[in-house]
Design an enzyme around this catalytic site. Sequence first.
Site, PDB file in Angstrom:
ATOM      1  N   GLN A   1     -10.602  -3.905   2.234  1.00  0.00           N
ATOM      2  CA  GLN A   1     -11.087  -2.642   2.804  1.00  0.00           C
ATOM      3  C   GLN A   1     -12.345  -2.190   2.078  1.00  0.00           C
ATOM      4  O   GLN A   1     -13.314  -1.735   2.701  1.00  0.00           O
ATOM      5  CB  GLN A   1      -9.991  -1.583   2.731  1.00  0.00           C
ATOM      6  CG  GLN A   1      -8.835  -1.881   3.683  1.00  0.00           C
ATOM      7  CD  GLN A   1      -7.684  -0.916   3.552  1.00  0.00           C
ATOM      8  OE1 GLN A   1      -7.684  -0.032   2.689  1.00  0.00           O
ATOM      9  NE2 GLN A   1      -6.690  -1.078   4.404  1.00  0.00           N
TER      10      GLN A   1
ATOM     11  N   ASP B   1       0.563  -7.585   1.738  1.00  0.00           N
ATOM     12  CA  ASP B   1       1.346  -6.773   2.675  1.00  0.00           C
ATOM     13  C   ASP B   1       2.738  -7.347   2.915  1.00  0.00           C
ATOM     14  O   ASP B   1       3.614  -6.661   3.446  1.00  0.00           O
ATOM     15  CB  ASP B   1       0.611  -6.668   4.017  1.00  0.00           C
ATOM     16  CG  ASP B   1      -0.671  -5.846   3.901  1.00  0.00           C
ATOM     17  OD1 ASP B   1      -0.782  -5.045   2.944  1.00  0.00           O
ATOM     18  OD2 ASP B   1      -1.557  -6.005   4.746  1.00  0.00           O
TER      19      ASP B   1
ATOM     20  N   ARG C   1       6.049  -1.204   6.897  1.00  0.00           N
ATOM     21  CA  ARG C   1       6.510  -2.502   6.368  1.00  0.00           C
ATOM     22  C   ARG C   1       7.869  -2.367   5.678  1.00  0.00           C
ATOM     23  O   ARG C   1       8.657  -3.311   5.662  1.00  0.00           O
ATOM     24  CB  ARG C   1       5.469  -3.104   5.437  1.00  0.00           C
ATOM     25  CG  ARG C   1       4.125  -3.278   6.155  1.00  0.00           C
ATOM     26  CD  ARG C   1       3.364  -4.510   5.787  1.00  0.00           C
ATOM     27  NE  ARG C   1       2.022  -4.454   6.363  1.00  0.00           N
ATOM     28  CZ  ARG C   1       1.690  -4.921   7.562  1.00  0.00           C
ATOM     29  NH1 ARG C   1       2.592  -5.492   8.337  1.00  0.00           N
ATOM     30  NH2 ARG C   1       0.447  -4.808   8.009  1.00  0.00           N
TER      31      ARG C   1
ATOM     32  N   GLY D   1      -5.419   3.245   6.423  1.00  0.00           N
ATOM     33  CA  GLY D   1      -6.420   3.093   5.355  1.00  0.00           C
ATOM     34  C   GLY D   1      -7.611   2.280   5.824  1.00  0.00           C
ATOM     35  O   GLY D   1      -8.752   2.554   5.436  1.00  0.00           O
TER      36      GLY D   1
ATOM     37  N   LYS E   1      -3.637  -7.017  12.904  1.00  0.00           N
ATOM     38  CA  LYS E   1      -4.075  -5.637  12.708  1.00  0.00           C
ATOM     39  C   LYS E   1      -5.493  -5.585  12.145  1.00  0.00           C
ATOM     40  O   LYS E   1      -6.346  -4.850  12.649  1.00  0.00           O
ATOM     41  CB  LYS E   1      -3.080  -4.924  11.777  1.00  0.00           C
ATOM     42  CG  LYS E   1      -3.390  -3.454  11.541  1.00  0.00           C
ATOM     43  CD  LYS E   1      -2.150  -2.675  11.192  1.00  0.00           C
ATOM     44  CE  LYS E   1      -1.738  -2.764   9.744  1.00  0.00           C
ATOM     45  NZ  LYS E   1      -2.661  -2.058   8.837  1.00  0.00           N
ATOM     46  N   SER E   2      -5.754  -6.354  11.102  1.00  0.00           N
ATOM     47  CA  SER E   2      -7.084  -6.314  10.473  1.00  0.00           C
ATOM     48  C   SER E   2      -8.167  -6.731  11.459  1.00  0.00           C
ATOM     49  O   SER E   2      -9.247  -6.131  11.509  1.00  0.00           O
ATOM     50  CB  SER E   2      -7.113  -7.262   9.267  1.00  0.00           C
ATOM     51  OG  SER E   2      -6.213  -6.820   8.293  1.00  0.00           O
TER      52      SER E   2
ATOM     53  N   LYS F   1      -0.266   1.677  -1.620  1.00  0.00           N
ATOM     54  CA  LYS F   1      -0.199   1.369  -0.186  1.00  0.00           C
ATOM     55  C   LYS F   1       0.377   2.583   0.552  1.00  0.00           C
ATOM     56  O   LYS F   1       0.386   3.685   0.016  1.00  0.00           O
ATOM     57  CB  LYS F   1       0.635   0.097   0.033  1.00  0.00           C
ATOM     58  CG  LYS F   1      -0.011  -1.151  -0.559  1.00  0.00           C
ATOM     59  CD  LYS F   1      -1.317  -1.482   0.149  1.00  0.00           C
ATOM     60  CE  LYS F   1      -1.972  -2.730  -0.434  1.00  0.00           C
ATOM     61  NZ  LYS F   1      -3.283  -2.981   0.150  1.00  0.00           N
TER      62      LYS F   1
HETATM   63  C1  S3P Z   1      -6.558  -4.617   4.969  1.00  0.00           C
HETATM   64  C2  S3P Z   1      -6.682  -4.896   3.632  1.00  0.00           C
HETATM   65  C3  S3P Z   1      -5.569  -4.756   2.672  1.00  0.00           C
HETATM   66  C4  S3P Z   1      -4.227  -4.663   3.388  1.00  0.00           C
HETATM   67  C5  S3P Z   1      -4.263  -3.719   4.559  1.00  0.00           C
HETATM   68  C6  S3P Z   1      -5.292  -4.187   5.575  1.00  0.00           C
HETATM   69  C7  S3P Z   1      -7.745  -4.783   5.819  1.00  0.00           C
HETATM   70  O1  S3P Z   1      -5.740  -3.578   1.940  1.00  0.00           O
HETATM   71  O2  S3P Z   1      -3.217  -4.271   2.483  1.00  0.00           O
HETATM   72  O3  S3P Z   1      -2.999  -3.669   5.179  1.00  0.00           O
HETATM   73  O4  S3P Z   1      -7.604  -4.838   7.062  1.00  0.00           O
HETATM   74  O5  S3P Z   1      -8.840  -4.879   5.269  1.00  0.00           O
HETATM   75  P1  S3P Z   1      -6.690  -3.514   0.644  1.00  0.00           P
HETATM   76  O6  S3P Z   1      -8.094  -3.646   1.076  1.00  0.00           O
HETATM   77  O7  S3P Z   1      -6.421  -2.166   0.031  1.00  0.00           O
HETATM   78  O8  S3P Z   1      -6.254  -4.634  -0.240  1.00  0.00           O
END
Ligand code: S3P
Length: 435
Positions: free
Chosen positions: A169, A318, A391, A93, A21-22, A345
């Site tokens: 993020q 996660d 999740r 997010g 996903k990221s 989250k």
């Molecule tokens: C993500 C960073 C994480 C993770 C989210 C995806 C990303 O969040 O929990 O599911 O793709 O950069 P945080 O940056 O709030 O830790």
Amino acid sequence: MVYIITPPHRLRGTIELPGDKSISHRAILLNAVASGSAEITNFLTGADCLSTIACVQALGVRIERQGTTVRVDGVGLRGLREPVDVLDCGNSGTTLRLLAGMIAGQEGMFAVLTGDSSLRSRPQQRIVAPLRALGASLDGRRQGNYAPLAVRGAHLHGGAYELPIASAQVKSALLLAALFGDAPLTLTGRTDGRDHTERMLAAMGVEITVDMPVIRLMPPVYSHALRPLSLRAPGDPSSAAFWWVAAAIHPDAELTTTGVCLNPTRTGALDALRAMGAQIEVTNQRVEGSEPVGDVTVRSSQLRGITIEGALIPRLIDELPVLALAAACAEGETIIRDAQELRVKETDRIATAASGLTALGATVEPTSDGMIISGGARLRGTSLDSHGDHRLAMTWAIAGLVASGETTLRGAGAVDVSYPEFWSVLARVAERSNV
Ligand code: S3P
């Protein structure tokens, strides 16, 4: 959508994972401002990444998707267009925070970023404050802490920022903004979140140096363009973790997940499960594009409780709901601490995970920054809710594979956010005897 899950007599199979996903989000966002076209394969077609595609299209970038193959025609660092409507980031997010960073540097552009009720209740000061320090102009509800966020693109400067929380993020929002700055950006502090943005920017020719914990980015705006980066998104370890836990806690299981992203910033769940005594085998390790990948096989295991804390937390943030389920099935006590980020989250995952596990018959004490789980519970099927959190939906589905009787899951459709094929994979690997 309601699903009823009963325990199968065994779990067997090989699972090709959906794209990470990221990495899928970043492949769209970064290639949008590259000079030229890129093709992304094994792109995650979960709702979160589709939100990113829709928002980037609204910024004037041509994106074509056929199944899991996506072509992005980058418009260059100065080619984004002002959107004519509000940008809807849905439940994501990552979409909202990374886009806010990118738009903050588009001089003169105005954009409003919003999302669903979960996203609108998640704190944004963590990006708003440091982006403002770079010269960005953005605001939102309650002094800029909640979406909708209004961003007015501005001339950004470089500078130094010490990250107070290990959020990829936040780190990525700042790095994306810094692409449009007039001076270098230096990040220090909790830069230990997942590092996909740094890897991709380096592969696209951006001058970025990482000497942990210091990250330094030279803005490319006045020197050169970003090279488009075609890639295959590796399998998502955060999705694989559901199968790893399923195999570890089920009495007759062997599951192999193939092509998993084994980036060390993402493999905390494997480390935690190993420390709990899980039988794990990693084979076929290789490098694909900018990321290490491999196949991971997990077999039925006798798990024991451990302490999950400190630097391990961002590497498995996660996966904590499903690891808490593993802990409930382990012998002895598991302590999860330093995980206060779980509270912000898609749901407050300390509260929602603890209450679901308790309903299943586990003994769980939520704390301010984690939970204490007394293992050894015999889980009983019950009625659970995803609360719209993908999740959690998958965690409760996995619990249903070992809980006695029926587990009824309301809000099962939430899995579409990150793993649309989850239910069909579950049906395939759960072998049910008809004798
Ligand atoms: C993500 C960073 C994480 C993770 C989210 C995806 C990303 O969040 O929990 O599911 O793709 O950069 P945080 O940056 O709030 O830790």
